[in-house]
Enzyme design. Structure first.
Site: not given
Ligand code: ARG
Length: 456
Positions: A154, A275, A281, A288
């Protein structure tokens, strides 16, 4: 351009309809297998005396020339589809005899043959990629048998596990994928060639001979089924979808693990991106994209199921729509596997200190407290309830189990002794889960050795 079909037509196609009907814009990828299929067909025609041996030889040579042109990028891709383009070029190269190639054959059995040959090769390529990927995963696992990582259910901390054990869970998924590919390969590897348009042919062909020349394991038994069946495409797209499910779940973990909140891995510069605005970043674009690309492959599977569900027998032009689904799926699968293999080879660094600190600083050893009492004779359900009280006490006082004094332990149950501290260290907690298939180090070492043998 003049149509290759019969002179029953009086006027040419409307140019927009011609373009709409054509598949040459995408089915050229079939050219190498189309040539192989045609060479086998020509050999068979000659062997059966349907054309002369010299004619057979001229056709085979002309087709070989076409393959060379394709490889050199000089093949003239003209006509409705790859099959017409090849026949047209063949006739240019070898003259009138080129027009004999299509004796006893239809584009319907031809395209089904091509697609099966194409998929058989793709299956073999992807199987090999999966094997290489598994080897890389085993390499990382071997370095991390005793590295611990929180295990979750979970997405809540549950029990710590060996990092190698976690990685070997993925190994198992890809192992099943490899086996699934081998299973569907058997059904892909059957020859539809010689089914003709739908009903067979009046010529004395030898289907078993062409099947053998092309490495097929058998021939499709029913000519109608041979030209209309695309079950093997659905099976391939299903298997591809599952492989992407596995890659996508793995991607999701890599993304989570590299967030500041988890901090379990860091990206090496060769596999991360920056970025355009935020200088601090470092983004996990690769997982992704893999996660994102699953969508298009699931879409192709859905498309094919919908294409097939209302089709009457036998061939219908709807089936031309299977090509782009197949080509894009193969490309997506191969590029995702290649990228993920590199990620595991060199793209990430496990943050061992952070992992060690993570498994030290939670209550994920609570089960082991209950197990401890149970081995001292307390029934498990009672031990579980007592441990619940202890956990509540820890949560309320902001402490960890290892911080309790012996007097506090014994206040909950007299059977607690000095050895409770050893029993709840993360190393001990993991080491003792030595049941078959569990995360105990001895189990993991055995599993790793087996995995290494499975992908050797
Ligand atoms: N380009 C067609 C396809 O991909 C080849 C088969 C065409 N057959 C026909 N009867 N029109 O399905």
């Amino acid at each position: 351009m003049s149509q290759p079909w019969s002179q029953r037509f009086d006027s040419p196609l409307h140019p927009t309809i011609e373009a709409f009907n054509a598949s040459i814009g995408f089915d050229l990828a079939l050219l190498p297998v189309d040539v192989r299929g045609s060479q086998a067909h020509a050999r068979m025609l000659a062997r059966q005396g349907i054309i002369t041996p010299e004619e057979g030889e001229q056709l085979v040579q002309g087709l070989a020339q076409i393959l060379r042109e394709y490889e050199q990028g000089t093949f003239p891709a003209q006509g409705e589809d790859v099959h017409f383009a090849v026949e047209r070029r063949l006739t240019e190269l070898v003259g009138e005899v080129g027009k004999k190639l299509h004796t006893a054959r239809s584009r319907n059995d031809q395209v089904a043959t091509d697609l099966r040959l194409y998929l058989r090769e793709a299956i073999d390529d992807v199987t090999e990629q999966l094997r290489r990927f598994q080897q890389v995963l085993c390499g990382v696992a071997a370095a991390h048998v005793e590295t611990l990582i929180p295990g979750y259910t979970h997405l809540q901390r549950a029990q710590p596990v060996s990092l190698a054990h976690h990685l070997l869970a993925y190994f198992e998924m890809f192992q099943r994928d490899k086996i699934r590919l081998q299973e569907i390969r058997q059904r892909v590897n059957i020859s539809p060639l010689g089914a003709g348009a739908l009903a067979g042919t009046t010529f004395p062909i030898d289907r078993e001979y062409t099947a053998e020349l092309l490495g097929f394991q058998g021939v499709c038994a029913n000519s109608l089924d041979a030209v209309s069946d695309r079950d093997f495409v659905v099976e391939f797209l299903t298997t591809a979808s599952l492989i992407l499910v596995h890659l996508s779940r793995m991607s999701e973990e890599l993304i989570l693990w590299s967030s500041q909140e988890f901090g379990f891995i860091q990206w090496r510069d060769s596999c991360a991106t920056g970025s355009s605005m935020m200088p601090q970043k470092k983004n996990p674009d690769v997982p992704e994209l893999v996660r994102g690309k699953t969508g298009r492959v699931f879409g192709h599977l859905q498309a094919l199921l919908v294409i097939l569900k209302g089709l009457p027998l036998a061939y219908n032009k709807d089936l031309q729509e299977d090509k782009e689904a197949v080509f894009d799926t193969v490309k997506t699968l191969k590029t995702c596997l290649a990228a993920m293999t590199i990620v595991w080879q060199e793209g990430i660094v496990f943050q061992k200190q952070r992992l060690a600190q993570a498994v030290e600083s939670d209550l994920s050893n609570a089960t082991d407290v209950a197990d401890y009492l149970t081995t001292k004779g307390v029934p498990f359900r009672s031990a579980y309830q007592i441990t619940g009280q202890i956990v509540k006490f820890c949560v309320n006082s902001g402490r960890l189990l290892k911080d309790l004094t012996l007097a506090e332990w014994q206040g909950f149950h007299p059977q607690f002794a000095e050895d409770i501290y050893q029993a709840i260290t993360p190393q001990e907690v993991v080491a003792r889960r030595n049941s078959l298939g569990g995360t105990g180090f001895a189990q993991v070492r055995t599993a790793l050795a087996k995995a290494q043998a499975d992908c050797a």
